[in-house]
Design an enzyme around this catalytic site. Structure first.
Site, PDB file in Angstrom:
ATOM      1  N   TRP A  99     -44.843 -13.109 -65.800  1.00 14.49           N
ATOM      2  CA  TRP A  99     -44.682 -11.580 -65.820  1.00 14.49           C
ATOM      3  C   TRP A  99     -45.269 -10.906 -66.726  1.00 14.49           C
ATOM      4  CZ3 TRP A  99     -42.161 -10.023 -61.336  1.00 14.49           C
ATOM      5  CH2 TRP A  99     -41.951 -10.340 -61.027  1.00 14.49           C
ATOM      6  N   ASP A 166     -41.957  -6.652 -73.086  1.00 12.94           N
ATOM      7  CA  ASP A 166     -40.637  -6.092 -71.547  1.00 12.94           C
ATOM      8  C   ASP A 166     -39.259  -7.621 -72.638  1.00 12.94           C
ATOM      9  OD1 ASP A 166     -39.381  -6.860 -69.292  1.00 12.94           O
ATOM     10  OD2 ASP A 166     -41.924  -7.876 -68.166  1.00 12.94           O
ATOM     11  N   LYS A 190     -31.273  -7.746 -64.474  1.00  9.49           N
ATOM     12  CA  LYS A 190     -31.158  -8.627 -65.028  1.00  9.49           C
ATOM     13  C   LYS A 190     -29.969  -8.847 -65.761  1.00  9.49           C
ATOM     14  CE  LYS A 190     -35.000 -10.625 -63.369  1.00  9.49           C
ATOM     15  NZ  LYS A 190     -36.259 -10.142 -64.079  1.00  9.49           N
TER      16      LYS A 190
END
Ligand SMILES: *Cc1c(COP(=O)(O)O)cnc(C)c1O
Length: 357
Positions: A99, A166, A190
């Site tokens: 990511w 993030d 999540k």
């Protein structure tokens, strides 16, 4: 048989979130209509957004001068919105996984990108240290929890330039000193809500400093000015997020959550270390994620991987297969994961060892 949900994302949510959202899908706020059918501008739904925003600020002790917004597009759209809004000339990124790498790649479309450090040399099994953050960049971007590889930066970095993070997979898992960050974002799927809503915590005074024109929908200011109501927001996921935020508050907030998360992760990491058939993939304890615990078969037991997967499935363990880029196993222990489910996984690992060693 009871199922234990170890999926990495979308992933386990508090039961009350699932229950309340199911009910609201039939009758929202006593309106006699489904949550899917009501106007996002009805006063009942505006109350949902307002309370979710307020609880976000309360639970994370967000100081004045920051805005919280809910938008669509996932964390992946934030990979583009961040540089679009903040990158004038040069930005610095820490490459700690897939990511992080995608965020970095996207930023290159907008300006010069300096990769300060990378752990790619060891398949991202550690958090790089000892790098220096240059003073002449517009911002420094990190990924606090690397969902795929199971590493986590569990402290708030001191950065001389605006810090962007993030936090898709560890938001609300521990207290965070928001004042050290200029922008925090994440997909909700999540630790917060079903997929479809993305949150951003934006320090207001970092905006408006780039020369380029920014499309309306990609401009943070649009969503801040309209309090997440510029266009139709993801109504159902925002409602679900509110249920999770209320649950978090009832559980004692993020400080309490961190204690529970440490207990859960220690239980599992200790078993991985103890059990002769398994080993952890992250050598340094301080780099290990509390959210995504990655492990593989120990040397000499590699051939048991499929067997353990099957054995886990037989005993109600769902989603423990590791990501294809790491292999082995990954047990995600998000906030909503009960301690008892981790105990159940540990018991399965012990039984597997007894039977096969
Ligand atoms: C899952 C994840 C993403 C991608 O999120 P999308 O909402 O699917 O775009 C980005 N970053 C991290 C750390 C993630 O765990």
């Amino acid at each position: 048989m009871k199922k234990h949900n170890f999926f990495a994302g979308p992933s386990i949510l508090p039961q009350v979130t699932v229950d309340n959202t199911s009910k609201a899908l039939h009758d929202f706020a006593g309106m006699g209509l489904s949550l899917m059918e009501i106007s996002h501008r009805s006063k009942q739904f505006i109350a949902v957004v307002d309370e979710a925003t307020a609880l976000f600020k309360e639970l994370l002790s967000i100081p004045d001068g920051y805005s919280v917004i809910f938008v669509g597009g996932g964390a992946s759209l934030q990979f583009c919105m961040v540089p679009y809004n903040l990158l004038q000339k040069k930005a610095a990124y820490l490459n700690t996984g897939e990511w992080a790498g995608k965020a970095l790649k996207e930023a290159k479309l907008f300006g010069e990108v300096q990769c300060l450090a990378s752990s790619e040399d060891k398949n991202f099994n550690y958090i790089p240290k000892g790098y220096t953050i240059p003073a002449d960049v517009d911002y420094f971007h990190i990924t606090t929890n690397n969902t795929i590889y199971g590493t986590e930066i569990r402290h708030d970095i001191n950065s001389p330039v605006p810090l962007v993070a993030d936090m898709s997979s560890d938001i609300f898992s521990r207290p965070v000193d928001i004042s050290k960050y200029a922008l925090i974002y994440g997909g909700a799927q999540k630790n917060l809500a079903p997929a479809g809503v993305t949150f951003a915590i934006v320090k207001n005074d970092i905006l408006g400093k780039v020369d380029r024109k920014i499309p309306t929908m990609l401009n943070y200011k649009t969503h801040i000015d309209k309090e997440s109501m510029f266009n139709t927001p993801p109504v159902v996921p925002i409602f679900a997020a509110l249920q999770t935020l209320r649950w978090l508050k009832e559980m004692g907030g993020v400080a309490e959550m961190e204690k529970i998360n440490i207990r859960k992760a220690n239980l599992l990491y200790d078993e991985i270390e103890r059990n002769s058939m398994f080993k952890p993939t992250i050598p340094a304890k301080e780099d290990r994620s509390l959210m995504n615990v990655c492990f593989v078969m120990n040397e000499g037991y590699e051939q048991f991987e499929d067997a353990f997967n099957a054995f886990g499935t037989e005993h109600g363990m769902v989603g423990i297969k590791g990501h294809r880029s790491v292999g082995g196993f990954r047990a995600s222990l998000y906030n909503a994961m009960p301690y008892e489910s981790v105990e159940a996984l540990v018991a399965v690992m012990q039984e597997f060892e007894r039977k096969n060693k």
